[in-house]
Enzyme design. Structure first.
Site, mmCIF file in Angstrom:
data_model
loop_
_atom_site.group_PDB
_atom_site.id
_atom_site.type_symbol
_atom_site.label_atom_id
_atom_site.label_comp_id
_atom_site.label_asym_id
_atom_site.label_seq_id
_atom_site.Cartn_x
_atom_site.Cartn_y
_atom_site.Cartn_z
ATOM 1 N N ASP A 1 0.598 -16.873 32.689
ATOM 2 C CA ASP A 1 -0.396 -16.041 32.007
ATOM 3 C C ASP A 1 0.224 -14.889 31.224
ATOM 4 O O ASP A 1 1.252 -14.335 31.613
ATOM 5 C CB ASP A 1 -1.361 -15.478 33.062
ATOM 6 C CG ASP A 1 -2.673 -15.001 32.472
ATOM 7 O OD1 ASP A 1 -3.160 -15.630 31.523
ATOM 8 O OD2 ASP A 1 -3.218 -14.006 32.980
ATOM 9 N N HIS B 1 -11.177 -12.861 30.249
ATOM 10 C CA HIS B 1 -10.185 -12.048 30.945
ATOM 11 C C HIS B 1 -10.871 -10.797 31.492
ATOM 12 O O HIS B 1 -11.907 -10.369 30.997
ATOM 13 C CB HIS B 1 -9.057 -11.647 29.992
ATOM 14 C CG HIS B 1 -8.116 -12.758 29.672
ATOM 15 N ND1 HIS B 1 -6.752 -12.600 29.601
ATOM 16 C CD2 HIS B 1 -8.328 -14.071 29.418
ATOM 17 C CE1 HIS B 1 -6.168 -13.739 29.304
ATOM 18 N NE2 HIS B 1 -7.126 -14.656 29.187
ATOM 19 N N VAL C 1 -9.364 -13.809 37.237
ATOM 20 C CA VAL C 1 -9.567 -12.781 38.261
ATOM 21 C C VAL C 1 -8.212 -12.343 38.799
ATOM 22 O O VAL C 1 -7.435 -13.172 39.278
ATOM 23 C CB VAL C 1 -10.429 -13.324 39.427
ATOM 24 C CG1 VAL C 1 -10.624 -12.238 40.474
ATOM 25 C CG2 VAL C 1 -11.771 -13.842 38.918
#
Length: 286
Positions: free
Chosen positions: A84, A211, A234
């Protein structure tokens, strides 16, 4: 069970008109909690390791990824590994070898034209190496000390017309959009722009990603999924649960020195949070 690809999980969620939750992994306990929470909820989930988490572990994704992958493979829940908020080209290119099926390439801090060009190059490379690629358009804010941003600030929200061009030109597999949430929120007070979410859903052919979902109330998340949001990220909510449990244990047992004594309740608190979010996004069966 074997790792599932992120693209497969997102596609299935979208086809079922439900969400798929993606949870940030920082420690082994995070990964174990995500797996446990998914098993309890009878749901699939995504384990995310951010570039910042990789930096925390010395800059090499190998160890933390291997640990998360081992936990995922030992779980009865369908789980995937996602890298990410990647800004580093070197880290992007390490993703396939490290075991990731997907990457969120983050060029959102760049001006639009530079974001588009950098993302298009990342997507070309990713697709050549079997990587599903998410990108971001708009300014979610709140990450790495950035201020939280109001959804109605000019230039902050994702523009549907611009998103169409961006998705077409870059070839991304999913698009993270700015619709009112912010990273690192510890209070769940964000209000989303559901009209904008629906407009973006209708405008672009790829799944939408939210997001900063830790700061979004349950009902707002449910409405967002109903409006067309698919992947729900999360992170901070897990850390809030973890740290709260550690604080409570140490306050009650101030002489504790064995970390297992406070990591057990911390891991359990995170697992409960994971299961709760999976029920909210509609992917839980229990």
């Amino acid at each position: 069970m074997p790792l599932v690809s992120t693209g497969e999980l997102v596609t299935a969620a979208r086809a079922g008109n439900r969400g798929i939750a993606a949870f940030n992994v920082i420690t082994l306990e995070h990964a174990e909690a995500i797996a446990t929470g998914a098993e309890r909820a009878g749901a699939s989930a995504i384990l995310q390791i951010s570039e910042n988490a990789v930096k925390f572990h010395g800059g090499d994704p190998g160890a933390v990824t291997a640990a998360a992958a081992a936990v995922a493979r030992a779980s009865s829940a369908p789980l995937s590994l996602h890298l990410d908020h990647v800004e580093s080209a070197a880290l992007l290119k390490a993703a396939p070898g490290a075991g990731f099926s997907s990457v969120m390439f983050d060029a959102s801090k760049l001006p639009y034209a530079e974001n588009l060009a950098a993302t298009a190059e990342a997507v070309r490379w990713g697709h050549d190496h079997g990587i599903w690629v998410e990108a971001e358009l708009g300014a979610v804010g709140g990450k790495d000390g950035e201020p939280s941003l109001d959804a109605h600030t000019p230039g902050v929200r994702t523009d549907p017309a611009e998103a169409v061009v961006y998705v077409t030109e870059t070839g991304v597999d999913a698009l993270a959009v700015a619709v009112g949430s912010s990273h690192a929120m510890t209070r769940r007070t964000a209000t989303l722009d559901h009209t904008l979410i629906a407009a973006l859903r209708d405008a672009v052919p790829v799944p939408l990603v939210l997001h900063g979902s830790s700061g979004v109330p349950d009902e707002e998340i449910r409405r967002a999924v109903a409006s067309g949001m698919v992947k729900i990220n999360v992170g901070t909510a897990l850390n809030t649960a973890f740290t709260g449990a550690v604080r409570a244990h140490l306050a009650a047992h101030p002489t504790t020195v064995d970390p297992r004594k406070y990591l057990v309740p911390a891991r359990e608190a995170m697992a409960g949070t994971v299961a709760d979010f999976l029920r909210v996004v509609g992917s839980a069966t229990t």
